[in-house]
Design a protein around this motif. Structure first.
Motif, PDB file in Angstrom:
ATOM      1  N   LEU A   6       0.832  -1.195   0.000  1.00  0.00           N
ATOM      2  CA  LEU A   6       0.000   0.000   0.000  1.00  0.00           C
ATOM      3  C   LEU A   6       0.871   1.250   0.000  1.00  0.00           C
ATOM      4  CD1 LEU A   6      -2.913   1.124   0.197  1.00  0.00           C
ATOM      5  CD2 LEU A   6      -2.625   1.123   2.665  1.00  0.00           C
ATOM      6  N   THR A   9       1.776   2.950  -3.256  1.00  0.00           N
ATOM      7  CA  THR A   9       0.759   3.580  -4.094  1.00  0.00           C
ATOM      8  C   THR A   9      -0.124   4.576  -3.352  1.00  0.00           C
ATOM      9  OG1 THR A   9      -0.777   1.776  -3.635  1.00  0.00           O
ATOM     10  CG2 THR A   9       0.611   1.561  -5.590  1.00  0.00           C
ATOM     11  N   PHE A  10      -0.050   4.613  -2.032  1.00  0.00           N
ATOM     12  CA  PHE A  10      -0.969   5.479  -1.289  1.00  0.00           C
ATOM     13  C   PHE A  10      -0.277   6.029  -0.053  1.00  0.00           C
ATOM     14  CE2 PHE A  10      -4.338   6.146   1.904  1.00  0.00           C
ATOM     15  CZ  PHE A  10      -5.111   7.058   1.218  1.00  0.00           C
ATOM     16  N   TYR A  29       2.134  11.320  -9.200  1.00  0.00           N
ATOM     17  CA  TYR A  29       0.980  10.823  -8.468  1.00  0.00           C
ATOM     18  C   TYR A  29      -0.139  11.872  -8.433  1.00  0.00           C
ATOM     19  CZ  TYR A  29       3.587  13.492  -4.956  1.00  0.00           C
ATOM     20  OH  TYR A  29       4.295  14.471  -4.313  1.00  0.00           O
ATOM     21  N   GLN A  79      -2.291  10.989  -1.316  1.00  0.00           N
ATOM     22  CA  GLN A  79      -1.463  10.900  -2.515  1.00  0.00           C
ATOM     23  C   GLN A  79      -1.479   9.460  -3.030  1.00  0.00           C
ATOM     24  OE1 GLN A  79       2.297  12.315  -0.945  1.00  0.00           O
ATOM     25  NE2 GLN A  79       1.809  14.448  -1.426  1.00  0.00           N
ATOM     26  N   PHE A  80      -1.697   9.284  -4.325  1.00  0.00           N
ATOM     27  CA  PHE A  80      -1.760   7.936  -4.877  1.00  0.00           C
ATOM     28  C   PHE A  80      -1.303   7.933  -6.323  1.00  0.00           C
ATOM     29  CE2 PHE A  80      -5.812  10.050  -5.186  1.00  0.00           C
ATOM     30  CZ  PHE A  80      -6.227   9.831  -6.494  1.00  0.00           C
ATOM     31  N   THR A  81      -0.693   6.848  -6.728  1.00  0.00           N
ATOM     32  CA  THR A  81      -0.241   6.695  -8.102  1.00  0.00           C
ATOM     33  C   THR A  81      -1.279   5.913  -8.890  1.00  0.00           C
ATOM     34  OG1 THR A  81       0.882   4.577  -7.778  1.00  0.00           O
ATOM     35  CG2 THR A  81       2.121   6.578  -7.244  1.00  0.00           C
ATOM     36  N   LEU A  84      -2.471   2.333  -8.151  1.00  0.00           N
ATOM     37  CA  LEU A  84      -3.597   2.045  -7.270  1.00  0.00           C
ATOM     38  C   LEU A  84      -4.779   1.509  -8.053  1.00  0.00           C
ATOM     39  CD1 LEU A  84      -4.551   2.379  -4.290  1.00  0.00           C
ATOM     40  CD2 LEU A  84      -5.442   4.590  -4.929  1.00  0.00           C
ATOM     41  N   TYR A 136      -5.561   3.975   8.449  1.00  0.00           N
ATOM     42  CA  TYR A 136      -4.162   4.169   8.078  1.00  0.00           C
ATOM     43  C   TYR A 136      -3.271   4.257   9.317  1.00  0.00           C
ATOM     44  CZ  TYR A 136      -0.252   6.176   5.371  1.00  0.00           C
ATOM     45  OH  TYR A 136       0.963   6.417   4.769  1.00  0.00           O
ATOM     46  N   SER A 148      -8.088   0.380   0.487  1.00  0.00           N
ATOM     47  CA  SER A 148      -8.234   0.270  -0.963  1.00  0.00           C
ATOM     48  C   SER A 148      -9.678   0.473  -1.385  1.00  0.00           C
ATOM     49  CB  SER A 148      -7.750  -1.107  -1.437  1.00  0.00           C
ATOM     50  OG  SER A 148      -6.393  -1.301  -1.124  1.00  0.00           O
ATOM     51  N   VAL A 151     -10.828   4.161  -0.671  1.00  0.00           N
ATOM     52  CA  VAL A 151     -10.303   5.089  -1.674  1.00  0.00           C
ATOM     53  C   VAL A 151     -11.092   4.932  -2.972  1.00  0.00           C
ATOM     54  CG1 VAL A 151      -8.311   5.656  -3.107  1.00  0.00           C
ATOM     55  CG2 VAL A 151      -7.997   5.229  -0.681  1.00  0.00           C
TER      56      VAL A 151
END
Length: 289
Positions: A6, A9-10, A29, A79-81, A84, A136, A148, A151
């Motif tokens: 995780l 990507t987050f 991202y 923030q995420f790419t 995800l 988190y 996941s 989001v």
């Protein structure tokens, strides 16, 4: 087999700032920015908007932005790419979720500003914000899976606020006075996955026009044929899925309404000079910036 992390990507960041706040890093991202408390001005690309407590902003990797702050502002960044969105997330319905996130990513001319306009959605997304932070921070069993999915829900809420509802055209006997090119483009972006709804006759019926009439209208407004625009939009989505998911070419062909893998391969190569598999291999070999 490589384990999904995780943290790859987050990420969540919470902080306070005064004066001017600008993110100068080169980003690969996306960011959902929650204004937990404060007010000021938000500069994004060529636009300036005011912000206040409770606002939510979506920032794409290529966006240039900063904040001029009145007093002190408390920020929370999700923030995420694009990873995800990949199959590694193991979401209950990846294909449906991809529909939503692709609508966000490929929605043109998105105006800056608070992206949640519906009061119910505003309350819901802030509730999701609070729960995601709790999961988190605590890191209990299954927290990655829970985050996941939450989001995913958050992005779905954003998507339905960005992609404006298509209002049916009233059959008043007048010409397409309620039809705009933007409503046509929105309709295509929302229903591109449904082959039946992408038929020219179905689109014409939706907007109370004849097939020849809506084709001429679209050509006049865009310079492109309606059929060609839909096909190019599908090719854009094919490229996105080849790069960001591990769906096979056959699966992507089925998802986007091509007859079979051979049909998709023939069309894709016609417009890109490469087969989908060659394109994917080329992108995988491309050095990271």
């Amino acid at each position: 087999m490589q384990q999904f992390s995780l943290q790859d990507t987050f990420l969540i960041k919470q902080f306070e700032r005064t004066g001017k706040h600008q993110d100068t890093d080169l980003r690969s991202y996306f960011q959902i920015i929650f204004i937990e408390e404060g007010k000021g001005r938000h500069f994004v690309n060529e636009f300036i908007v005011t912000y206040t407590t409770g606002d939510v902003f979506l920032i794409a990797p290529e966006d240039k932005y900063w904040f001029e702050i009145d007093g002190t502002t408390s920020f929370c960044y999700f923030q995420f790419t694009e990873s995800l969105f990949s199959s590694k997330m193991n979401l209950p319905d990846r294909s449906y979720w991809l529909h939503r996130i692709e609508g966000i990513i490929h929605s043109p001319n998105q105006m800056p500003g608070d992206i949640i306009t519906n009061p119910y959605d505003k309350a819901l997304i802030w509730h999701m914000h609070n729960v995601i932070i709790q999961e988190y921070e605590m890191g209990k069993e299954f927290y990655k899976h829970n985050i996941s999915n939450m989001v995913s829900t958050t992005l779905s809420i954003i998507a339905r606020n960005i992609l404006r509802d298509i209002k049916p055209v009233k059959k008043t006997g007048n010409k397409d006075q309620h039809t705009t090119i933007e409503s046509l483009l929105n309709y295509i972006r929302q229903h591109v996955y449904d082959t039946d709804l992408m038929k020219i006759s179905a689109i014409a019926d939706k907007f109370n026009m004849t097939s020849s009439g809506i084709s001429a209208y679209f050509k006049k407004k865009t310079g492109d044929s309606l059929h060609h625009y839909i096909l190019m939009y599908k090719i854009q989505l094919v490229k996105y899925r080849l790069i960001n998911t591990d769906f096979t070419v056959s699966e992507i062909a089925y998802q986007l309404g091509f007859t079979d893998e051979s049909h998709l391969t023939r069309i894709f190569k016609k417009y890109n000079g490469l087969t989908p598999k060659q394109f994917k291999k080329q992108e995988e070999a491309r050095p990271l910036a």
